[in-house]
Design an enzyme around this catalytic site. Structure first.
Site, mmCIF file in Angstrom:
data_model
loop_
_atom_site.group_PDB
_atom_site.id
_atom_site.type_symbol
_atom_site.label_atom_id
_atom_site.label_comp_id
_atom_site.label_asym_id
_atom_site.label_seq_id
_atom_site.Cartn_x
_atom_site.Cartn_y
_atom_site.Cartn_z
ATOM 1 N N GLY A 109 0.789 -1.237 0.000
ATOM 2 C CA GLY A 109 0.000 0.000 0.000
ATOM 3 C C GLY A 109 0.818 1.282 0.000
ATOM 4 C CG HIS A 167 1.679 -1.906 -15.371
ATOM 5 N ND1 HIS A 167 1.365 -3.166 -14.911
ATOM 6 C CD2 HIS A 167 2.747 -2.058 -16.198
ATOM 7 C CE1 HIS A 167 2.187 -4.043 -15.450
ATOM 8 N NE2 HIS A 167 3.039 -3.404 -16.232
HETATM 9 C C1 GAR Z 1 3.290 -1.064 -7.448
HETATM 10 O O1 GAR Z 1 4.590 -1.056 -7.992
HETATM 11 C C2 GAR Z 1 2.268 -1.136 -8.549
HETATM 12 O O2 GAR Z 1 2.617 -0.407 -9.697
HETATM 13 C C3 GAR Z 1 2.258 -2.603 -8.834
HETATM 14 O O3 GAR Z 1 2.276 -3.212 -7.564
HETATM 15 C C4 GAR Z 1 3.034 -2.373 -6.697
HETATM 16 C C5 GAR Z 1 2.237 -2.137 -5.444
HETATM 17 O O4 GAR Z 1 3.001 -1.462 -4.494
HETATM 18 N N1 GAR Z 1 1.105 -2.996 -9.596
HETATM 19 C C6 GAR Z 1 1.156 -3.895 -10.566
HETATM 20 O O5 GAR Z 1 2.170 -4.504 -10.831
HETATM 21 C C7 GAR Z 1 -0.159 -4.100 -11.331
HETATM 22 N N2 GAR Z 1 0.069 -4.793 -12.547
HETATM 23 P P1 GAR Z 1 2.312 -0.772 -3.254
HETATM 24 O O6 GAR Z 1 1.384 -1.818 -2.625
HETATM 25 O O7 GAR Z 1 3.442 -0.425 -2.325
HETATM 26 O O8 GAR Z 1 1.565 0.432 -3.721
#
Ligand code: GAR
Length: 215
Positions: free
Chosen positions: A13, A103
Site C-alpha cells: 500500500g 502499472h
Molecule cells: C506497485 O509497484 C504497482 O505499480 C504494482 O504493484 C506495486 C504495489 O506497491 N502494480 C502492478 O504490478 C499491477 N500490474 P504498493 O502496494 O506499495 O503500492
C-alpha cells in the site's frame, strides 16, 4: 464536494500512502474506502489508523459484493494501486471510464496477465531496455489494456537488480498516481494528464504525450 475515491490494494500500500499524503484537507479528492482481497494487506492497517473505511472482499470475483461496498461509500472513482486481481466485469460496466490503475512499466510494454510487481522489473532487465517507468491507465476487462492517461519515464542503470529498479520506479509512481487523481478530480473524470510545475524539475513533462521523466 471532493471526488470520493476507493483505493484497491493487495499488499503493502505504498501508493495508497503516497495518495493519502498528497491529498490534503482542501484537496478536490478524498480517499473514502480502501478495498482489499487480502485481510493481511499492510495498507489496510494504514487506512484504519487514519479513520478511512476499509473492507476485505470475501469473494473478490463477485461483482455484487464490490458494488455493494462501493455504493455504500458513494464512490466516484476507483483507483487500483497494487491490486493484483481482475476487477469483476459487472464493476467495470458500472464504473466504465471511472477506474484507473497504476502499472510499474511503460505500457504497452511489460504488461498483461502475470505481469505485476517484481516480475515486471525482472522482465525489463531481461529485455535489456535502457528506460522503464510507470503508467496510469483506464481499466477495462483485460489486464493493462485500457487507454493510457499519463506516464513517467525512469532510466535503467547498469548493475540494476529487480530490487533497485523497483525502488526507483516506485518513487516515480508515488508522484504519478496523485497527479492522476488530482487531474481526475478537477475534470470530474479520469483524463490525460502531465505532472505539473510543482513537481521536482526532473519529473516535469517532456511536453509530448503526457510523458514525464524521473531521475
Ligand atoms: C506497485 O509497484 C504497482 O505499480 C504494482 O504493484 C506495486 C504495489 O506497491 N502494480 C502492478 O504490478 C499491477 N500490474 P504498493 O502496494 O506499495 O503500492
Amino acid at each position: 464536494m471532493p471526488m470520493r475515491i476507493a483505493v484497491c490494494i493487495s499488499g503493502r500500500g505504498s501508493n495508497l500512502v503516497a495518495l493519502v499524503t498528497a491529498l490534503g484537507p482542501d484537496a478536490p479528492a478524498r480517499v473514502v474506502l480502501v478495498l482489499s482481497n487480502r485481510a493481511s494487506a499492510p495498507g489496510l492497517e494504514y487506512a484504519r489508523a487514519r479513520g478511512i473505511a476499509t473492507a476485505v472482499l470475501v469473494a473478490p470475483s463477485d461483482g455484487a459484493e464490490w458494488l455493494g461496498r462501493l455504493s455504500e461509500a458513494k464512490v466516484d472513482l476507483i483507483v487500483l494501486a497494487g491490486f493484483l486481481r481482475l476487477v469483476p466485469s459487472a464493476v467495470i460496466a458500472h464504473y466504465r471510464d471511472r477506474i484507473i490503475n497504476i502499472h510499474p512499466a511503460l505500457l504497452p510494454s511489460f504488461g498483461g496477465p502475470g505481469m505485476y510487481g517484481h516480475r515486471v522489473h525482472e522482465a525489463v532487465l531481461a529485455g535489456g531496455v535502457q528506460e522503464t517507468g510507470a503508467t496510469v491507465h483506464l481499466v477495462d476487462e483485460e489486464y493493462d489494456r485500457g487507454a493510457t492517461l499519463g506516464q513517467i519515464r525512469v532510466p535503467v542503470h547498469g548493475g540494476d537488480t529487480p530490487d533497485t529498479l523497483a525502488e526507483r520506479v516506485l518513487q516515480a509512481e508515488h508522484r504519478l498516481l496523485p497527479a492522476a487523481v488530482l487531474a481526475a478530480a478537477r475534470a470530474g473524470r479520469p483524463v490525460p494528464f502531465a505532472l505539473d510545475r510543482s513537481d521536482p524539475p526532473e519529473a516535469q513533462t517532456s511536453g509530448k504525450n503526457s510523458v514525464c521523466h524521473a531521475p
